[in-house]
Design a protein around this motif. Structure first.
Motif, short mmCIF file in Angstrom:
data_model
loop_
_atom_site.label_atom_id
_atom_site.label_comp_id
_atom_site.label_asym_id
_atom_site.label_seq_id
_atom_site.Cartn_x
_atom_site.Cartn_y
_atom_site.Cartn_z
N ALA A 338 0.82 -1.22 0.00
CA ALA A 338 0.00 0.00 0.00
C ALA A 338 0.84 1.26 0.00
CB ALA A 338 -0.94 -0.01 1.20
N ASN A 339 2.06 1.16 0.49
CA ASN A 339 2.88 2.37 0.60
C ASN A 339 4.10 2.32 -0.32
OD1 ASN A 339 4.20 0.30 1.76
ND2 ASN A 339 4.80 1.36 3.62
N ASP A 340 4.05 1.59 -1.39
CA ASP A 340 5.09 1.45 -2.41
C ASP A 340 6.41 0.90 -1.87
OD1 ASP A 340 6.64 3.59 -1.35
OD2 ASP A 340 6.16 4.97 -2.96
N GLY A 341 6.36 0.26 -0.71
CA GLY A 341 7.53 -0.44 -0.21
C GLY A 341 8.43 0.34 0.70
N PHE A 342 8.08 1.59 1.04
CA PHE A 342 8.91 2.39 1.93
C PHE A 342 8.08 2.96 3.07
CE2 PHE A 342 11.16 2.47 -2.10
CZ PHE A 342 12.46 2.23 -1.71
N VAL A 343 8.74 3.17 4.19
CA VAL A 343 8.06 3.74 5.36
C VAL A 343 7.79 5.22 5.07
CG1 VAL A 343 8.21 4.23 7.82
CG2 VAL A 343 9.26 2.14 6.89
N PRO A 344 6.54 5.66 5.14
CA PRO A 344 6.24 7.07 4.88
C PRO A 344 6.49 7.93 6.12
CG PRO A 344 4.23 5.92 5.38
CD PRO A 344 5.32 4.88 5.41
N THR A 345 6.53 9.23 5.94
CA THR A 345 6.50 10.15 7.07
C THR A 345 5.21 9.91 7.85
OG1 THR A 345 7.74 11.77 5.76
CG2 THR A 345 6.63 12.57 7.75
N TYR A 346 5.32 9.90 9.17
CA TYR A 346 4.22 9.53 10.08
C TYR A 346 3.80 8.07 9.91
CZ TYR A 346 3.74 14.65 10.18
OH TYR A 346 3.97 16.00 10.27
N GLY A 347 4.72 7.24 9.47
CA GLY A 347 4.38 5.85 9.22
C GLY A 347 4.44 4.95 10.43
N CYS A 348 4.78 5.48 11.60
CA CYS A 348 4.96 4.63 12.77
C CYS A 348 4.81 5.46 14.04
CB CYS A 348 6.33 3.95 12.76
SG CYS A 348 7.72 5.07 12.43
N LEU A 349 4.66 4.76 15.15
CA LEU A 349 4.65 5.39 16.46
C LEU A 349 5.57 4.61 17.37
CD1 LEU A 349 3.10 7.73 18.07
CD2 LEU A 349 1.84 5.85 19.12
N ALA A 350 6.58 5.27 17.92
CA ALA A 350 7.47 4.65 18.90
C ALA A 350 7.07 5.14 20.29
CB ALA A 350 8.92 5.01 18.61
N VAL A 351 6.98 4.22 21.22
CA VAL A 351 6.66 4.54 22.60
C VAL A 351 7.75 3.89 23.47
CG1 VAL A 351 4.95 4.40 24.44
CG2 VAL A 351 4.21 4.59 22.06
N GLU A 352 8.45 4.70 24.25
CA GLU A 352 9.63 4.23 24.97
C GLU A 352 9.45 4.42 26.48
OE1 GLU A 352 13.01 6.35 23.08
OE2 GLU A 352 11.47 6.84 21.58
N PRO A 353 8.98 3.42 27.21
CA PRO A 353 8.80 3.56 28.66
C PRO A 353 10.14 3.70 29.36
CG PRO A 353 7.64 1.63 27.79
CD PRO A 353 8.56 2.11 26.72
N GLN A 354 10.27 4.73 30.17
CA GLN A 354 11.53 5.02 30.84
C GLN A 354 11.28 6.08 31.90
OE1 GLN A 354 13.45 6.65 27.20
NE2 GLN A 354 13.49 8.59 28.29
N ASP A 355 12.32 6.45 32.63
CA ASP A 355 12.20 7.56 33.56
C ASP A 355 12.28 8.87 32.77
OD1 ASP A 355 12.04 7.68 36.64
OD2 ASP A 355 13.42 9.31 36.16
N TRP A 356 12.32 10.00 33.48
CA TRP A 356 12.23 11.29 32.82
C TRP A 356 13.47 11.58 31.97
CZ3 TRP A 356 10.02 15.19 36.96
CH2 TRP A 356 8.81 14.68 37.45
N THR A 357 13.24 11.88 30.70
CA THR A 357 14.33 12.20 29.78
C THR A 357 15.21 13.33 30.33
OG1 THR A 357 13.06 11.50 27.86
CG2 THR A 357 14.85 13.04 27.45
N SER A 358 16.53 13.13 30.21
CA SER A 358 17.52 14.13 30.65
C SER A 358 17.46 14.42 32.14
CB SER A 358 17.37 15.46 29.87
OG SER A 358 17.57 15.26 28.50
N GLY A 359 16.94 13.48 32.93
CA GLY A 359 16.83 13.70 34.36
C GLY A 359 18.15 13.94 35.06
#
Length: 391
Positions: A338-359
């Protein structure tokens, strides 16, 4: 701590004695349980494939990645597909931090000034040891020598165990700083596409529904996308409001502020939020009993609910992904999909559980007990559970 070190020692012994089976010809190890099958590789201890059935019973591969294990190490873009970044995940503002009166300097690999995922010799660039594997679980271990990543003192022993149960993926990340106090913050960096690029009407995640009911605050970024020390309350019905009710990732794509929302030059989300709940405790090895985030696609019917013992997470809607550069796996259609074989812009969502960034950059936040570890204060633990359903 001594027990953890012994476990690593015995695991390594089992590996060198040949008790761990080799991977399949494509370089991957696969584990499975009813309603779920997942594959992993030693490079960056990454998940490469995760199959669950959609509402029609069709298996969908929900995570981005490559067809072969070799491509993870050779791709110069290095998007951290499915990886364990460390030993300090996400950003270090201005590529420096102070610990116990000593100023340390880390690699400036995130333009223009910050460190991202501990630099280009961080844990997502390493080949981990496979120390245990069975039909529904695999364990990777890593020995991280002092300063093998620029600015990171002390020896750290790391371990991640991935396991599956019916319709469930469990991530258990542990690390022990054995010789010196050092920053420790780890996560898994899976990129999600719940339609597996099979939706002929929309090949992005802008039509995915997302919610984070306990995340009413976010860490503010400056003009060069570094955390600036300010913690903002997320107003109801604003672009970043996923706490008051679920909404599409792209619900506010036409709103003022969508471009540059969490970083200059691109649209959408590349944010870090807190998880605010009275019963959440990052020192508790068990995830909280209620999901801290939910992602769903109406097209495939697939939904995951994420449970975590962490006090925050980072998430991105991949607005910075270059168009027609990163290929889609054959398990997700490949060329001609459906997407011609490449990941489009906004093609994914990454969710990274962790403590506060740059803490580690902002001691006034009080995150040191959850981000600085040494011989005297035990083992770092990050426990994440994804429960899948389809309707």
């Amino acid at each position: 701590m001594q027990y953890f070190g012994l476990v690593l020692a015995f695991s390594w012994l089992a590996f060198v004695q040949g008790k761990v089976p080799p991977p399949s010809p494509d370089g991957k190890y696969t584990i499975e349980a009813p309603g779920i099958k997942a594959s992993f590789i030693p490079y960056s201890a990454a998940i490469t494939n995760l199959f669950v059935p959609d509402h029609n019973g069709t298996l969908r591969d929900l995570v981005l990645g490559y067809d072969t294990a070799d491509e993870y190490a050779t791709d110069k873009i290095h998007p951290n597909y499915g990886a364990i970044p460390g030993r300090y995940a996400n950003r270090i503002a201005n590529a420096t931090y102070e610990l116990d009166g000593v100023r340390y300097y880390t690699q400036r690999n995130n333009a223009p000034n910050s460190t991202m995922h501990s630099g280009t010799n961080g844990w997502s660039y390493r080949v981990w040891n496979v120390t245990d594997v069975c039909h529904d679980s695999i364990t990777f271990t890593l020995r991280d020598e002092p300063f093998s990543s620029e600015g990171m003192p002390g020896l750290v022993l790391g371990r991640v165990t991935y396991s599956v149960k019916p319709n469930t993926w469990i991530i258990s990340i542990e690390a022990e700083a054995t010789t010196h106090r050092t920053p420790l913050m780890l996560t898994n960096h899976a990129y999600w596409q719940l339609d597996a690029f099979a939706n002929p009407y929309n090949d992005t995640v802008l039509n995915h529904t997302f919610s984070m009911p306990f995340s009413k605050r976010q860490l503010a970024y400056d003009s060069v996308a570094e955390v600036n020390g300010t913690i903002l309350h997320i107003p109801q019905h604003s672009i970043n409001d996923f706490w008051s009710s679920p909404k599409h990732v792209g619900a506010n794509a036409s709103a003022k502020g969508w471009i540059g929302n969490c970083g200059p030059g691109f649209g959408g989300y590349d944010c870090a939020v807190t998880i605010d709940h009275d019963h959440l405790n990052p020192k508790n090895p068990q995830p909280y009993s209620q999901p801290v985030a939910t992602l769903r696609s109406d097209w495939s019917g697939i939904q995951w609910d994420m449970y975590s013992n962490q006090a925050g997470f980072a998430f991105t809607s991949c607005g910075f992904f270059p168009k027609d550069i990163l290929p889609v796996k054959k398990t997700q259609g490949g060329p001609g999909s459906a997407n011609d074989g490449f990941v489009p812009t906004y093609g994914c969502l990454a969710v990274e559980p962790q403590d506060w960034t740059s803490g580690i950059d902002y001691p006034e936040w009080g995150r040191e007990p959850y981000q600085i570890y040494g011989p005297e204060n035990g083992v770092y633990r990050n426990e994440v559970v994804y429960k899948f359903s389809a309707s």
